[in-house]
Structures are given as structure tokens and as C-alpha cells.
Design a protein around this motif. Sequence first.
Motif, PDB file in Angstrom:
ATOM      1  N   GLU A  47      -5.662  38.926 100.530  1.00 58.05           N
ATOM      2  CA  GLU A  47      -5.050  40.229 100.263  1.00 58.05           C
ATOM      3  C   GLU A  47      -5.501  41.281 101.283  1.00 58.05           C
ATOM      4  O   GLU A  47      -6.023  42.339 100.938  1.00 58.05           O
ATOM      5  N   VAL A 104       3.030  38.757  94.909  1.00 54.97           N
ATOM      6  CA  VAL A 104       2.562  40.147  94.948  1.00 54.97           C
ATOM      7  C   VAL A 104       2.928  40.796  93.617  1.00 54.97           C
ATOM      8  O   VAL A 104       4.108  41.014  93.331  1.00 54.97           O
ATOM      9  N   GLY A 105       1.937  41.071  92.814  1.00 52.53           N
ATOM     10  CA  GLY A 105       2.188  41.714  91.535  1.00 52.53           C
ATOM     11  C   GLY A 105       3.096  40.923  90.615  1.00 52.53           C
ATOM     12  O   GLY A 105       3.880  41.497  89.858  1.00 52.53           O
ATOM     13  N   TYR A 164      10.649  47.930  95.046  1.00 50.21           N
ATOM     14  CA  TYR A 164       9.924  48.905  95.861  1.00 50.21           C
ATOM     15  C   TYR A 164      10.874  49.883  96.564  1.00 50.21           C
ATOM     16  O   TYR A 164      10.446  50.620  97.450  1.00 50.21           O
ATOM     17  N   ARG A 175      -2.309  45.540 100.922  1.00 48.66           N
ATOM     18  CA  ARG A 175      -3.084  45.609  99.689  1.00 48.66           C
ATOM     19  C   ARG A 175      -4.576  45.731  99.941  1.00 48.66           C
ATOM     20  O   ARG A 175      -5.376  45.530  99.042  1.00 48.66           O
TER      21      ARG A 175
END
Length: 743
Positions: free
Chosen positions: A76, A302-303, A348, A370
Motif C-alpha cells: 500500500e 482497494v477498499g 471516486y 494510500r
Amino acid sequence: MAAPRHTRPGADAGGRAIELTPVSAAELLGYESIACDIRSLAVTELVLKENRYFLLTDAAGNISPAGACELGLFYEDTRVLSHYELHTAGGRPDVLSSQAARVFISQIDLTITDREFGGEFTEPKNFMHIRREQLLDDCMGDRMVFTNYLGRRVDFWAELRFAADFADIFEVRGAFRPRRGQYYRPLVGESEVVWLYRGLDGALRRTRLEFSPPPDELEAGRALWRLPLDPRDSAEIEVRIVAEKEGAPSPPRRPFNERVTALRAAYDEWRQGAARFRSDDDFFNAALDQAIVDLRALMVDVGGREVIAAGIPWFTSPFGRDAILTSLQTLPVRPDIARSCLRFLASYQGTRVDEFTEEEPGKIMHELRRGEMAACREVPHTPYYGSVDATPLFVYLLSETVRWTGDLEFARELLPAAERALAWIDRYGDVDGDGFVEYARRSPRGLINQGWKDSHDGVPFPDGRLPEPPIALVEVQGYVVAAKKGMAFLYEALDQPARAAVLRAEAEGLAARIREAFWMEDLDFFALALDGEKRQVPTITSNPGHLLLAGVPTQDQARRMADILLGEHMFSGWGIRTVARTQPVYNPLSYHNGTVWPHDNAMIAQGLARYGLRREAATVLGALFDTSLHFRYHRLPELFCGISRGETDAPVAYPVSCSPQAWAAGSLFPIIQGILGIEPEATRQELRLVRPHLPPRLRYLDVLRLAVGASRVSLQFNRVGDRTMANVLEVEGEPLNVRIDVV
């Protein structure tokens, strides 16, 4: 700087409180500054990637010397291992072989000679075989097996030296930080060491190294095993390295072989879900198979959302433009890459105006990071929105995804995001109201150039002067045409013909204005851009070739462009250069002003094929395939130098090119689609094969289990003399109407 005297509490992986002793970077690491000169990077020998981890080592599997800017284990956007080096009795092992074709695991064979062990012969004898396997999944594994072939007992030893500098990816790339967070003295147990760092963002990051069997000697940066070995005896050491954040548990421990088996199964499943290509050229098949493997390796979570990352080493994060173009390339292979990309980018999509990140309502992001520097807003990548082309490309990708999948429910799901993107194009993208989309940097930490050639000198006048913004790039205008045509197609499929007619008229009007404002009749080519004074930037570059995908040039202009693009000044023999040799700014070693980029070539070649120039497109395919033969694992790099084929027996590598890299991995697929004339219309369960063309190097090419709508179709193309014949081998799933035109 002396370390503070106080301690600060942290927590171990089980959440138990621990006391941490601060220590300075210089005392702990032996160096204070993290930043290094990216220009000094050597060619990395081994690259591994899985989800949020990637690893770069030398050929022996080492990260050495300590703090080397091109090497490390990263998680990350943070380097969680900056030194990792194997030493043994008899000296540092010699490398016999090393490879990492499967991306998630490497196999390294090392040896030690008997010179330091009372060898009987003048010539040293290799006697100790070391098989080293390094693996990435939810952590890093390093398994070493030592086998004695000397014929007598040897009192051997092995030592690992290690450190973690927790450098942010931007520091590793050369950014200088006047302040950093706090290092702590590593915690040493019986069989593990934990390195710790609390960043300026307040997050406590840890690197946990677990050793099996427990070392005979263990210190903060060193583990040593004594390995007495009888003849033919073996000893095994396994190291597990985990990146942890405060409050998050470590992943469960699993046997090394079980982890390998699980990853192999995941990759097998990925390959089985992809279209496959089979020809009479085994090297061609291998290059395409490696590309499919690399695409899987570049997927990242990612998330809780999956998206394809741009490339290793510096870009293992989501990039809007890169993810979109890779998704477009791979629609014939894995349309789920596009689905995940669109959903991720829509989540996003810009909602407000932010000068620092260059966010605007409806805009699609450029890059998301990140690491610590992003969390502290030392860089604007939270995400950063400085991309002029990602937004129209997002809309175009949605339309092409529906064209391949026929999924109108998915279209309805993403339609609001696409409409917001169109609104951005018309309101924020057109800075001065002239009908073209332009860019001008607003963030002090942002990019000067915001198209795909985003280096500081990537948009030059022929003599190297840089245009004043706002700058209207020629290819971006083509992307807008493609976006509006694509949305017209979507609205027709959704039974909204009035809206479709408006968008189609806007696209046709813009195409006419592009031809009027950018075409250079005396040069048989389009200008690179318009500067802030609406003057043409007449540099001959590859950018206008992207207009062919959108159908902007007339047929005559396309023919004249093809002559330039495949002429001696633009075509190196290994591919189309970014800048023609006739231009004073040309430099075959420059990042954007004379090198060859596979994805750029792919977009041009697919566009040529759409104008019926399939032989020309096949020439590009052949050049890129020949290039792949000269790179390890037949893997196309992000870019390579533009030196002519006649001057060298092999393409010249660019020193800091990413490999594997997403849009390089996907580059061959759209050219194959183009030369084979594959035109899907999944909303009607139709597939057209229009005047397919196989290059002379291929006698046949099978495209197996191509996903079109609710069907999987397998096709065979055979070259008979100068003609290419097409046949349907099999259709799985729903019936599919396949129309073949070979005339």
C-alpha cells in the motif's frame, strides 16, 4: 538527531498494549535520507506482485544494498522491507538461475563452492545447492532449502540481514521530505522480529518477520541458523513477512505449499475465464498467455473494490487512464476487468471543486495513493484528478463494455456517472468555451501536462519549446467524439432515440471542427495540440493516430496518416515512435519524445484496422510481437527506446520502464481484434467478422471462448494464400448470430 527519551504505547497483532522505544533513522537504518535519484535505477531482476504487495529483488532474491531505491517489499505505497540479504558460510551464494514468470512466486537456485571448506581440487566445486522460493499472497513467504553434495559433513550456517525504512513510494521515487515520523526500536522475540514506525499521519506501521525454525541467534536486524549437514542432507528455513497496521490482525498462518496451491488455483481460474488464443507459432501463443497472467497479477483490492493497477514498480495503484485503456484492450479477453474498473472509478468520481487535487464535479480521477504522504496531503493523490482524458475515456469504455456484454442493467447502473462525466466535458473540460477540451494545471503539486504524455516536456513544439496553457490535445478531442458516439449508442439501446440523436450530432460536429482546426494539409497530418492562443503545435507525433479509433479523419486523411505513421521517420521497425525522427525535439531515449509505447501502437493499429487498413495494422502487430521475443517471459514493457531496427539486433530497453505493466500487457489483444475484423453487437446477440486478415507469419489463429453477450464463441481463422477464411467452431450459452464477410 537524538532519539527522544520517552516511550509511546502501541499494540501488537493481538491488540495487546506494548511500550515502544523511539530511535532515530540514522541509528536504526544507518542512513537518514530516504530519497534517491530515480535515474540511477538498475534493471530489476525479479518482480513479484499479488494484490496489495509487490516485491523487487536482485537475481538472488535479495534486497541489497540496504535502502537501494529500486528494490524492496512494498505494501500500500509503503516500503515495508528495505534490506533483506542472505549470507552463508563460504560467502554470498552464486546465482545459478532465477525466474518469476508466474508473477506471484519466484524460483531461485544458488550454490556455494568448496573453496572455504578444504576443497581437494584446484578448481572450486559447487557443492551446496540452495533452492529459494519467494511467494506473495496476503504476506511474503521465503523458503530456502539447503542441500549438501560435498560427500562429507559440513558445518554450514546461513544468515539473513534485514531492515524496514517504511519509505513512502514518493520518497523512493525521489521526493525529499523535511520531516518524517518516528521509528521505534524493533521488538525481538524467540522466533520473530517486529519493526515499527509511526508516520506523520498517526498510523503505526509494522513489519513482522517470523522465522521457522527459530534462529540460533536473533537480533533486531539479523537472524542466523547453524546448519550441520551430512552428505545429501537438507535443511529448510522459512520466513514469513507481514505488513501490519495498528489494530489490524495478521493474516492466518498457512503452510507454504498450501499457499502455492491456492494461488495456482486462482490463476488457473482466471485463465479459464479468459478468451484464449492458439496459433501455429508457439512463441506468439506464449506472449499472449503471459499477458493474461500479468493482467491477473496487476489486479488490486482497494477498499473492497477490485481494479487493475497500472504497473510495477512505481504504479501499483489505481490510475484512471491506465485502468480504462487496459479495460478497453481486454474487453475481448476478460470483460469483467472493465466492469470492475467502471464501478471503481464511478465510486471516486469528482463531486466538488478542489484546487489542490484538481477535483471537479463529474471528473474521473487520475491516481489514488494510500501511503503516508497522501494521508498527510503532502501530495494531492487522495485521489488526484489531474487527467484531461480519463473522463471522456470513462464514457467510451462504458459504451464499449455494453457493446461486448449486452448488459443493459449495467448500463443503467452506470448511466448517472456517465452523464456527470459528459457534463464535466462540456462545462469544466472546455476551459475557454471554444468547444475543445483543454487542461491547465491548478494544483502546485500537480502535473504540468495532463494527457497520456504527462512528462513535463511531453507536449512540445518541434524545436522543444513548450506551449502555454490551456492546451487542447488532439487525441483528447477524439476521445470526446468517441464518448458521445458511444453514449448515442447506449441511448439507442435504452430506447431513448431523441437523446441519442443529439449526442450523435454533437459528435459529428466536433469531428468536423477537429479536422478544421488540427489538420495540417502541407504535412498530411494532424497537429499535436492547440496552445492557449489557439495556435497549432505542429510536431509530428503518434497522438493523432488515436483519432482513427474515433473515426475522426476522412478516409483520405487516414490513408495519408498511415503513410506517415508507418514511414521511416515514425516507424522504428519495432513499433511506431512517439515523435518522428524529422523533428528537432526527437530523442529515441526520451520518455515521450521518441520512444515506442506498445499501448500507443495498439490504439493506432486498431484505428487503422477500422479504416480497413488491416495490413498496416498487422505490420504493427508483427513489430510488437518481435519486440516481445527480446524481453524476459515474452513480456512487452511499458516502453522501449525508439532506435531503428536496422541499427540494432534487438530493441533497446528503457531503463525505468514498468514491467509488467497493464496497458502493455493488453496491447496485442485489440490489434488482433482489429485485423480479424471482430465487431460485437451483444445488445442484439450478434457478432460480425469483417474482412479478417492474418499476417504472413501466422497460418492459422484460433480465438477460443470469446465472450459476446450471453455467449462464448470459438472462432478459427486460416490463411489461404493471400486470403483469410473464418469459421465458427463452437457457440456456448445463448445462440449467437455470427455474420462473416471475407470479401
